[in-house]
Design an enzyme around this catalytic site. Structure first.
Site, PDB file in Angstrom:
ATOM      1  N   ALA A 141      38.081   8.245 -15.636  1.00  0.00           N
ATOM      2  CA  ALA A 141      37.443   7.810 -16.740  1.00  0.00           C
ATOM      3  C   ALA A 141      35.954   7.295 -16.475  1.00  0.00           C
ATOM      4  O   ALA A 141      35.345   7.271 -15.601  1.00  0.00           O
ATOM      5  CB  ALA A 141      38.529   6.105 -16.586  1.00  0.00           C
ATOM      6  N   ARG A 191      25.648   0.287 -14.635  1.00  0.00           N
ATOM      7  CA  ARG A 191      26.166  -0.953 -15.060  1.00  0.00           C
ATOM      8  C   ARG A 191      26.358  -1.348 -16.468  1.00  0.00           C
ATOM      9  O   ARG A 191      26.138  -2.179 -17.272  1.00  0.00           O
ATOM     10  CB  ARG A 191      25.056  -1.888 -14.838  1.00  0.00           C
ATOM     11  CG  ARG A 191      23.673  -2.085 -15.339  1.00  0.00           C
ATOM     12  CD  ARG A 191      22.641  -3.030 -14.971  1.00  0.00           C
ATOM     13  NE  ARG A 191      21.248  -3.067 -15.275  1.00  0.00           N
ATOM     14  CZ  ARG A 191      20.555  -2.385 -14.726  1.00  0.00           C
ATOM     15  NH1 ARG A 191      20.389  -2.152 -13.429  1.00  0.00           N
ATOM     16  NH2 ARG A 191      19.003  -2.344 -15.260  1.00  0.00           N
ATOM     17  N   GLY A 193      29.356  -1.961 -18.038  1.00  0.00           N
ATOM     18  CA  GLY A 193      30.001  -3.047 -18.401  1.00  0.00           C
ATOM     19  C   GLY A 193      31.090  -3.041 -19.486  1.00  0.00           C
ATOM     20  O   GLY A 193      30.985  -3.730 -20.595  1.00  0.00           O
ATOM     21  N   SER A 276      38.717  -3.118 -10.961  1.00  0.00           N
ATOM     22  CA  SER A 276      37.755  -2.719  -9.923  1.00  0.00           C
ATOM     23  C   SER A 276      36.306  -2.531 -10.306  1.00  0.00           C
ATOM     24  O   SER A 276      35.486  -2.141  -9.474  1.00  0.00           O
ATOM     25  CB  SER A 276      38.210  -1.591  -9.255  1.00  0.00           C
ATOM     26  OG  SER A 276      38.404  -0.461 -10.045  1.00  0.00           O
ATOM     27  N   SER A 277      36.101  -2.370 -11.671  1.00  0.00           N
ATOM     28  CA  SER A 277      34.550  -2.447 -12.183  1.00  0.00           C
ATOM     29  C   SER A 277      33.797  -3.380 -11.735  1.00  0.00           C
ATOM     30  O   SER A 277      34.110  -4.500 -11.807  1.00  0.00           O
ATOM     31  CB  SER A 277      34.559  -2.359 -13.778  1.00  0.00           C
ATOM     32  OG  SER A 277      33.196  -2.209 -14.159  1.00  0.00           O
ATOM     33  N   LYS A 319      43.603   0.922 -10.753  1.00  0.00           N
ATOM     34  CA  LYS A 319      42.416   1.453 -10.017  1.00  0.00           C
ATOM     35  C   LYS A 319      41.866   0.416  -9.187  1.00  0.00           C
ATOM     36  O   LYS A 319      41.133  -0.628  -9.840  1.00  0.00           O
ATOM     37  CB  LYS A 319      41.583   2.081 -11.117  1.00  0.00           C
ATOM     38  CG  LYS A 319      40.053   2.751 -10.395  1.00  0.00           C
ATOM     39  CD  LYS A 319      39.541   3.574 -11.722  1.00  0.00           C
ATOM     40  CE  LYS A 319      38.656   4.325 -11.092  1.00  0.00           C
ATOM     41  NZ  LYS A 319      37.859   5.240 -12.077  1.00  0.00           N
TER      42      LYS A 319
END
Length: 460
Positions: A141, A191, A193, A276-277, A319
């Site tokens: 992804a 980053r 987001g 988990s981002s 994830k």
């Protein structure tokens, strides 16, 4: 076969040379307060001087390919076309990272990428979740966030493609610039987001693609013998995963993921809860034992209450981040086993900065690090999670894969499937057949007759 290949090449060249493409000026922004209409392919940003150089190089390759194909069979030409992308790929490094990414997605969406015509070696095939994967190499992804190019990406030879992360409401993500290359180290810091066009737009795209894939499946089924487990996904050739995210301003994370399930699961061969981002505040807190257990229960319930055919609901995966302690890994493993989670993806990007990037000034940028420097960290974590789950849960190894040997090490450590993204960003389409070829050599070198035999071999 040469005649068919020549016709296909000529058609591709004509489309590339003469199709008029709508342009979207570089830096143009979308209106987050309204849902844009779905389209079959993304708008191509305005071409800068470097962009025109890239286009010219690609056109040159198309012309050369047309001349070459008249003397080559389809398989030979297919190999030539993949190798030819090595000439074009370096031009992408001359472009702004996010612009290059948009250009790559646009090319894949329009079919301006090589299409793999050669069947995968039988040794790479495996069955997971009741589906036959032609090979275990997938696209992670983050590349096709809005499901704009799934057909083109699957056609390049990936065993599976995961789109997203998709948020319920459209959001722009973090301010630009937000993607940074560490080329010497084969790494990227982002980053972004969770920049997303939202589930309404993505659902429309996936719905349209679903119909096309169903037609392709019907055609393939009518010309091939029946089997208890059919190759490909629920709606046609290739396995499609959908990665779900939450909106930045949402106060109810579970409601966001449930909304994603209700709107997108009918098109997915598997679903992923992304907790988990590192670029969405508070998201990684959902990896705690109680928080994760409550979240997974709600999402599973939402999925299971929907009406499903004989194939049942899509598998649900989570994830996770690579920056977890041993205790946190143990908690996640316990939740996964207790709730019969269908799989885990290990891992997302890291907020740490390994020694390999310490001398690069770009490493000071805030965001998640992916690519080669992440390989050791993510693979060690994969190995630990395989042990903690006792090999009972399929694991997808992700992080730093850029060769067949890397993929093989992930599999030996416990991965059933393997994903890449940053390696693909640097290596381009030619990396896909290269990884598969190298993986076959690794398996044969060590005496394995299938992928299944090699899974978790380091633990035996």
């Amino acid at each position: 076969m040469a005649g068919r290949a020549a016709t296909s090449s000529a058609k591709w060249a004509r489309e590339f040379l003469f199709r008029r493409v709508s342009s979207n000026p570089l830096g143009a922004t979308r209106n987050c307060s309204s849902v844009p209409g779905a389209s079959s392919a993304p708008k191509v940003p305005h071409f800068s001087k470097r962009g025109r150089i890239l286009t010219g190089a690609t056109i040159g390759l198309a012309i050369a390919g047309g001349a070459y194909v008249s003397t080559a069979d389809e398989a030979t030409f297919c190999g030539w076309l993949f190798n030819a992308t090595k000439v074009v790929n370096p031009f992408f490094a001359l472009l702004d990272a996010e612009f290059a990414h948009k250009l790559a997605v646009s090319a894949a969406a329009r079919g301006w990428v090589p299409r793999e015509k050669r069947p995968d070696p039988a040794i790479l095939g495996l069955e997971v979740w009741g589906r036959k994967f032609s090979n275990p190499i997938g696209l992670a992804a983050g590349f096709d966030k809005n499901a704009e190019a799934t057909e083109g990406l699957l056609g390049m030879g990936f065993g599976f493609v995961e789109v997203g992360s998709v948020t319920p409401v459209p959001q722009e993500g973090n301010p630009k610039p937000r993607i940074f290359r560490l080329s010497q180290e084969g790494a990227i810091i982002n980053r972004c987001g969770f920049n997303s066009e939202g589930i309404v737009v993505v659902a429309k795209r996936l719905g349209a693609q679903h119909g096309k894939r169903m037609l392709a499946e019907t055609s393939a089924t009518s010309s091939s013998p029946s089997d208890d487990v059919k190759p490909g996904g629920k709606s046609g050739p290739g396995i499609l995963g959908v990665n779900l995210g939450k909106n930045k301003t949402s106060e109810d994370a579970a409601a966001d993921y449930v909304q994603g399930v209700h709107n997108l699961s009918q098109y997915a061969d598997y679903l992923v809860i992304n907790v988990s981002s590192p670029n969405t505040a508070g998201l990684r807190m959902l990896q705690g034992r109680k928080q994760l257990k409550d979240l997974v229960k709600k999402v599973q319930a939402a999925r299971d209450e929907m009406q499903w055919g004989d194939e049942g609901p899509p598998p649900l995966l989570v994830k996770i981040a690579p920056d977890l302690s041993r205790g946190e890994l143990e908690d996640i493993a316990a939740v996964a086993l207790a709730l019969h989670l269908d799989g885990l993806i290990i891992s997302n990007t890291t907020v740490s900065r390994p020694d390999a990037v310490s001398n690069n000034p770009v490493a000071t940028e805030t965001g998640g690090l992916s690519g080669k420097p992440l390989f050791a960290l993510s693979t060690n974590m994969l190995r630990d999670m395989y042990t903690l789950t006792r090999g009972k849960i399929p694991l997808i190894g992700c992080g730093g894969v850029s060769s067949g040997e890397d993929a093989y090490k992930k599999i030996r450590a416990g991965a059933t499937l393997v994903q890449l993204y940053t390696g693909f960003a640097y290596g381009g389409p030619a990396l896909i057949p290269q990884i598969k070829e190298e993986l076959v050599k690794c398996l044969e070198r060590d005496g394995f007759k299938s992928i299944h035999e090699a899974i978790g071999a380091d633990h035996r």
